[in-house]
Scaffold this active site. Structure first.
Site: not given
Ligand code: DSN
Length: 417
Positions: A56, A58, A202, A228, A231, A237
């Protein structure tokens, strides 16, 4: 089998181990075209499975609410330093659990409930958290939404400017989840300046392309960048917020203690590893190859009569409007899955059908490029897609799946041996 091997899991819990093995095999045998997915490296996988998950933490490095942070502080500092170097930003926060919490932190840091915000509508390619009605961001803020032009399938910055001048939002989001074209960060920045709004880029989908020089960077245009990490960036993740120095404190406070508790330290370590990988010269080749594959696949699909939103792609993503075909998005996605080609059904701009049964399918080339497929394979992929969508019976889709497996056997998958 799964790589790294999972002997302890297999001994302690064969049920879960069997499911993990099944998923690894499934990923190995499928042409994975979900535009938001990828295959992480074995090093990233290993980092996510470490003892860092026990801890942990924080707070932030040097200012935690728990003892024992000697190594965790260094892990987080390393991830932050790598993010700042890779993207050329003044500040980075690597703690957001995923993209939606990261975006919520931006709202918490900069606006109050009821304030006006602006983003791209979900059916036009935006994201739920950019103010779409069913999201907390659409319920708690006065959200106005821009879309794309019907004739081009692209954002029209004159329309965005007109809306921004009429509505004067405090926050403008650009980017989204189904945008096949280059985002004009400079154009959005000009509009944000005109209405005195903060611009948020974004870049969740295109972060790896930005890092690899295959898409223009929002740095110097957007004051805040949200992404994120899993991708095109090819990490675990997770998510990151990056910004100019002036937004560092409010963003950090919004992430913790505003929205989250302890950061997921094993994820932070894996983010650091992925950022290290993305800083290698080979990652630039990877990013360029993602785009080359998407272009080749788009061209091959157009040759087969598929109608692509905006006519093609500049990045990793292709949005197909099946309105001119006999089958809608959902049954097409199901048939393709059976044929060994995994993607998602998706709304298209001005879709006459409902989001749960829309007209389109969305494809992305990040994962297949990691696997090593190149432009030469894209016409074959388009042929399979065409055949599977037209297939009248399962024998045909099963035959395609066998061909897919045969091809993929020649392309190694990180996470499988
Ligand atoms: N759900 C994601 C995507 O597949 O693009 C984005 O949040």
């Amino acid at each position: 089998m799964h790589q790294p091997a999972i002997p302890h899991l297999a001994a302690a819990d064969p049920d879960v181990a069997a499911l993990v093995e099944g998923e690894a095999r499934r990923q190995y045998e499928k042409v994975r075209l979900i535009a938001s997915e990828n295959y992480v490296s074995a090093a990233v996988l290993e980092a996510t499975g470490t003892v860092l998950t026990n801890k942990y933490s924080e707070g932030y490095a040097g200012k935690r609410y728990y003892e024992g942070q000697l190594y965790v502080d260094q892990v987080e500092a390393l991830a932050i330093a790598r993010a700042k170097d890779l993207f050329g930003v003044e500040h980075a926060n690597v703690q957001p659990y995923s993209g939606s919490p990261a975006n919520l932190a931006i709202y918490l840091a900069l606006v109050n409930p009821g304030d006006k915000v602006m983003g791209m509508a979900l059916p036009a390619g935006g994201h739920l958290t950019h103010g779409w009605g069913v999201s907390a961001t659409g319920k708690w803020f006065d959200a106005v939404q821009y879309g794309v032009r019907k004739d081009t399938g692209r954002v029209d910055l004159d329309e965005v400017r007109e809306l921004a001048l009429a509505e004067r939002p405090k926050l403008i989001f650009c980017g989204g989840t189904a945008i096949p074209r280059t985002i004009d960060f400079a154009g959005f920045a000009e509009i944000a300046r005109e209405v005195d709004a903060v611009l948020v880029a974004d870049i969740a989908h295109i972060a790896g392309l930005v890092a690899g020089g295959a898409h223009p960077s929002p740095v110097g245009h957007a004051q805040i960048i949200s992404t994120t990490t899993h991708k095109t960036l090819r990490g675990p993740r997770g998510a990151m917020l990056m910004s100019d120095a002036q937004y560092a404190k409010p963003l950090d406070k919004a992430v913790f203690p505003g929205l989250q508790g302890g950061p997921h330290n094993h994820t932070t370590a894996a983010i650091a590893v992925a950022l290290g990988e993305a800083a290698q010269p080979g990652f630039r080749d990877y990013a360029a190859a993602i785009v080359a594959n998407a272009r080749a696949l788009a061209e091959a699909l157009v040759e087969r009569g598929f109608d692509l939103v905006s006519g093609g792609t500049d990045n990793h993503l292709i949005l197909v409007d099946l309105g001119n075909k006999a089958v809608a998005g959902k049954p097409a996605a199901r048939a393709l899955d059976r044929a060994g080609i995994e993607l998602n059904y998706n709304s298209v701009p001005f879709d006459p059908r409902k989001p749960f049964d829309p007209s389109g399918i969305r494809l992305g080339t990040a994962a297949i490029t990691t696997r090593g497929l190149g432009v030469d394979q894209m016409p074959r992929l388009a042929e399979w897609i065409d055949r599977a969508i037209a297939a009248g019976d399962e024998a045909e889709t099963d035959a395609i799946a066998a061909e897919v497996r045969e091809l993929l056997a020649g392309y190694p998958m990180p996470g499988w041996s």
